[in-house]
Design a protein around this motif. Structure first.
Motif, mmCIF file in Angstrom:
data_model
loop_
_atom_site.group_PDB
_atom_site.id
_atom_site.type_symbol
_atom_site.label_atom_id
_atom_site.label_comp_id
_atom_site.label_asym_id
_atom_site.label_seq_id
_atom_site.Cartn_x
_atom_site.Cartn_y
_atom_site.Cartn_z
ATOM 1 N N LYS A 1 9.990 -3.208 7.661
ATOM 2 C CA LYS A 1 11.201 -2.495 7.251
ATOM 3 C C LYS A 1 11.006 -1.920 5.853
ATOM 4 C CE LYS A 1 13.627 -6.266 8.117
ATOM 5 N NZ LYS A 1 12.729 -7.063 8.998
ATOM 6 N N ASP A 2 10.324 -2.674 4.997
ATOM 7 C CA ASP A 2 10.037 -2.261 3.626
ATOM 8 C C ASP A 2 8.534 -2.018 3.508
ATOM 9 O OD1 ASP A 2 9.727 -1.882 0.930
ATOM 10 O OD2 ASP A 2 10.587 -3.798 0.314
ATOM 11 N N THR A 3 8.116 -0.759 3.708
ATOM 12 C CA THR A 3 6.681 -0.458 3.671
ATOM 13 C C THR A 3 6.113 -0.559 2.255
ATOM 14 O OG1 THR A 3 7.190 1.906 3.557
ATOM 15 C CG2 THR A 3 6.697 0.976 5.742
ATOM 16 N N ASP A 4 6.968 -0.444 1.234
ATOM 17 C CA ASP A 4 6.483 -0.633 -0.143
ATOM 18 C C ASP A 4 5.988 -2.062 -0.348
ATOM 19 O OD1 ASP A 4 6.945 1.959 -0.918
ATOM 20 O OD2 ASP A 4 8.929 1.565 -1.756
ATOM 21 N N LEU A 5 6.614 -3.002 0.331
ATOM 22 C CA LEU A 5 6.194 -4.403 0.246
ATOM 23 C C LEU A 5 4.789 -4.557 0.826
ATOM 24 C CD1 LEU A 5 7.165 -7.262 -0.545
ATOM 25 C CD2 LEU A 5 8.071 -7.487 1.778
ATOM 26 N N LEU A 6 4.542 -3.924 1.951
ATOM 27 C CA LEU A 6 3.214 -3.966 2.550
ATOM 28 C C LEU A 6 2.192 -3.294 1.639
ATOM 29 C CD1 LEU A 6 1.198 -4.469 4.836
ATOM 30 C CD2 LEU A 6 1.999 -2.355 5.909
ATOM 31 N N LYS A 7 2.561 -2.160 1.079
ATOM 32 C CA LYS A 7 1.646 -1.443 0.192
ATOM 33 C C LYS A 7 1.235 -2.319 -0.989
ATOM 34 C CE LYS A 7 1.163 3.022 -2.156
ATOM 35 N NZ LYS A 7 1.834 4.298 -2.491
ATOM 36 N N ARG A 8 2.176 -3.070 -1.512
ATOM 37 C CA ARG A 8 1.883 -3.932 -2.656
ATOM 38 C C ARG A 8 0.886 -5.029 -2.268
ATOM 39 N NH1 ARG A 8 6.668 -6.676 -6.092
ATOM 40 N NH2 ARG A 8 7.316 -4.476 -6.145
ATOM 41 N N ALA A 9 0.903 -5.421 -1.008
ATOM 42 C CA ALA A 9 -0.039 -6.451 -0.555
ATOM 43 C C ALA A 9 -1.483 -5.993 -0.696
ATOM 44 C CB ALA A 9 0.248 -6.826 0.895
ATOM 45 N N PHE A 10 -1.697 -4.682 -0.772
ATOM 46 C CA PHE A 10 -3.047 -4.133 -0.885
ATOM 47 C C PHE A 10 -3.432 -3.789 -2.322
ATOM 48 C CE2 PHE A 10 -1.875 -2.838 3.549
ATOM 49 C CZ PHE A 10 -2.774 -3.684 4.193
ATOM 50 N N PHE A 11 -2.532 -4.041 -3.285
ATOM 51 C CA PHE A 11 -2.816 -3.740 -4.689
ATOM 52 C C PHE A 11 -3.626 -4.875 -5.324
ATOM 53 C CE2 PHE A 11 0.948 -0.737 -5.929
ATOM 54 C CZ PHE A 11 0.500 0.183 -4.993
ATOM 55 N N HIS A 12 -4.927 -4.683 -5.428
ATOM 56 C CA HIS A 12 -5.752 -5.683 -6.108
ATOM 57 C C HIS A 12 -5.453 -5.661 -7.609
ATOM 58 C CE1 HIS A 12 -9.624 -7.409 -7.675
ATOM 59 N NE2 HIS A 12 -9.317 -8.282 -6.728
ATOM 60 N N SER A 13 -5.654 -6.788 -8.261
ATOM 61 C CA SER A 13 -5.349 -6.889 -9.695
ATOM 62 C C SER A 13 -6.138 -5.871 -10.518
ATOM 63 C CB SER A 13 -5.631 -8.302 -10.201
ATOM 64 O OG SER A 13 -6.980 -8.675 -9.946
ATOM 65 N N SER A 14 -7.349 -5.524 -10.082
ATOM 66 C CA SER A 14 -8.155 -4.538 -10.815
ATOM 67 C C SER A 14 -7.492 -3.159 -10.784
ATOM 68 C CB SER A 14 -9.567 -4.458 -10.219
ATOM 69 O OG SER A 14 -9.536 -4.011 -8.877
ATOM 70 N N TYR A 15 -6.866 -2.835 -9.662
ATOM 71 C CA TYR A 15 -6.158 -1.555 -9.546
ATOM 72 C C TYR A 15 -4.908 -1.557 -10.431
ATOM 73 C CZ TYR A 15 -3.245 2.142 -7.566
ATOM 74 O OH TYR A 15 -2.447 3.249 -7.420
ATOM 75 N N ALA A 16 -4.172 -2.660 -10.392
ATOM 76 C CA ALA A 16 -2.966 -2.757 -11.218
ATOM 77 C C ALA A 16 -3.323 -2.628 -12.698
ATOM 78 C CB ALA A 16 -2.250 -4.076 -10.950
ATOM 79 N N HIS A 17 -4.409 -3.259 -13.102
ATOM 80 C CA HIS A 17 -4.833 -3.213 -14.499
ATOM 81 C C HIS A 17 -5.225 -1.798 -14.911
ATOM 82 C CE1 HIS A 17 -6.648 -4.447 -18.286
ATOM 83 N NE2 HIS A 17 -7.746 -3.794 -17.937
ATOM 84 N N GLU A 18 -6.051 -1.139 -14.114
ATOM 85 C CA GLU A 18 -6.508 0.208 -14.462
ATOM 86 C C GLU A 18 -5.386 1.241 -14.380
ATOM 87 O OE1 GLU A 18 -10.027 1.509 -12.482
ATOM 88 O OE2 GLU A 18 -11.167 -0.280 -13.025
ATOM 89 N N SER A 19 -4.396 0.977 -13.538
ATOM 90 C CA SER A 19 -3.261 1.904 -13.407
ATOM 91 C C SER A 19 -2.151 1.586 -14.398
ATOM 92 C CB SER A 19 -2.711 1.840 -11.976
ATOM 93 O OG SER A 19 -3.701 2.168 -11.039
ATOM 94 N N LYS A 20 -2.429 0.563 -15.246
ATOM 95 C CA LYS A 20 -1.469 0.139 -16.274
ATOM 96 C C LYS A 20 -0.127 -0.277 -15.670
ATOM 97 C CE LYS A 20 -3.469 2.632 -20.199
ATOM 98 N NZ LYS A 20 -4.801 2.688 -19.579
ATOM 99 N N LEU A 21 -0.206 -0.923 -14.506
ATOM 100 C CA LEU A 21 0.982 -1.479 -13.873
ATOM 101 C C LEU A 21 1.229 -2.874 -14.435
ATOM 102 C CD1 LEU A 21 0.295 -0.570 -10.123
ATOM 103 C CD2 LEU A 21 1.858 0.595 -11.683
ATOM 104 N N ASP A 22 2.469 -3.294 -14.405
ATOM 105 C CA ASP A 22 2.782 -4.673 -14.758
ATOM 106 C C ASP A 22 2.001 -5.585 -13.802
ATOM 107 O OD1 ASP A 22 4.164 -7.269 -14.757
ATOM 108 O OD2 ASP A 22 5.648 -6.265 -15.996
#
Length: 228
Positions: free
Chosen positions: A14-35
Motif C-alpha cells: 500500500k505504501d511503496t515508499d516503505l518498500l523503496k526505503r527497504a532497498f536504501f543501503h546506508s552507503s547510499y543514504a550517506h552519499e545522498s546526505k540523507l538522515d
C-alpha cells in the motif's frame, strides 16, 4: 521496477515508499546526505525480530516432535546470513538496491551481508505495511520447501541425502566420502569415514558398517553446520 518486485514476492504494498526505503543501503543514504534513519537499517532491525518469531512459530508447530535443541539448530540453518542471502538472490533483491558508489564498484549487489540485511529489511517493510499475517505468508512462500524437506530428512535419519541436497546448492558435484580406517577382527569391524566438500573436511563418523560410518559422518557435518 517496484511493481516487478512486488509481483515476484506475491505482495502488493500500500505504501511503496516503505518498500523503496527497504532497498536504501546506508552507503547510499550517506552519499545522498540523507538522515541515517532513511537507510534500511531500522527496517532490518525490525525484520530480524519478525523473521525469528515467525520461523520459530512455524517450526514449533510444523515439527511437534523435535526438542528445543533441534529446533534451535533448524532455525539457525534457515535464518543464518548465507541462507538469507540465497533467498534474497531468488527474488533478485540485488537488482533493486540503492548503493553508494564504493559499494557499487565493489560488487555490493552480490555481497552476502548486504543481501541478507536487505532481505530482513523487506520483511520489516511487509510487516509495517500489511501486518504480521502478510509477513507470515511471505515467509512461508519463501521457506516452505526448506522447512518441509529439512523436517523430512531429519526425521528419516537419511543424513547423507540431506547433506548432499545442501552442498549441491553451491557445488553441483556434491560431497564425497572416504573410509580412512578399519579396526577390529573381520567379524566385528568398526569403520571410520570422512566426508568432504571438494577438499574441505566437513565431518567424521564411526560405524559398524561403511554405510553407518558415512551416515554418522554426514550427521556430524550437519551438526558442525548448525543444522542438526
Amino acid at each position: 521496477m517496484l511493481s516487478e518486485f512486488m509481483k515476484s514476492i506475491n505482495y502488493n504494498f500500500k505504501d511503496t515508499d516503505l518498500l523503496k526505503r527497504a532497498f536504501f543501503h546506508s552507503s547510499y543514504a550517506h552519499e545522498s546526505k540523507l538522515d541515517p534513519i532513511y537507510s534500511n537499517e531500522r527496517l532490518e532491525f525490525l525484520g530480524d525480530a519478525v523473521l525469528e518469531l515467525i520461523i520459530s512459530d512455524y517450526l514449533y508447530n510444523f515439527c511437534p516432535k523435535l526438542p528445543e535443541g533441534e529446533l534451535t539448530k533448524f532455525r539457525a540453518s534457515l535464518v543464518c546470513e548465507s541462507s538469507l542471502a540465497k533467498k534474497a538472490l531468488t527474488i533478485h533483491i540485488g537488482k533493486y538496491l540503492y548503493l553508494g558508489k564504493g559499494e557499487e564498484l565493489s560488487n555490493g549487489r552480490q555481497r552476502e551481508s548486504i543481501l541478507a540485511d536487505t532481505f530482513e529489511a523487506v520483511i520489516g517493510a511487509i510487516y509495517l505495511d500489511g501486518g504480521i499475517e502478510e509477513a507470515r505468508k511471505f515467509l512461508w512462500y519463501i521457506f516452505k520447501e526448506n522447512i518441509e524437506q529439512g523436517y523430512n530428512f531429519l526425521n528419516s535419519g537419511d543424513y547423507k541425502t540431506y547433506l548432499q541436497e545442501i552442498i549441491q546448492k553451491t557445488n553441483k558435484d556434491g560431497v564425497r566420502y572416504e573410509i580412512i580406517d578399519e579396526k577390529g577382527p573381520d567379524h566385528d569391524k568398526t569403520f571410520v569415514a570422512q566426508v568432504f566438500d571438494d577438499n574441505k573436511l566437513l565431518g567424521e563418523g564411526v560405524g559398524k558398517s561403511k554405510k553407518d560410518a558415512e551416515q554418522n559422518a554426514a550427521l556430524n557435518a550437519l551438526n558442525a553446520m548448525g543444522i542438526k
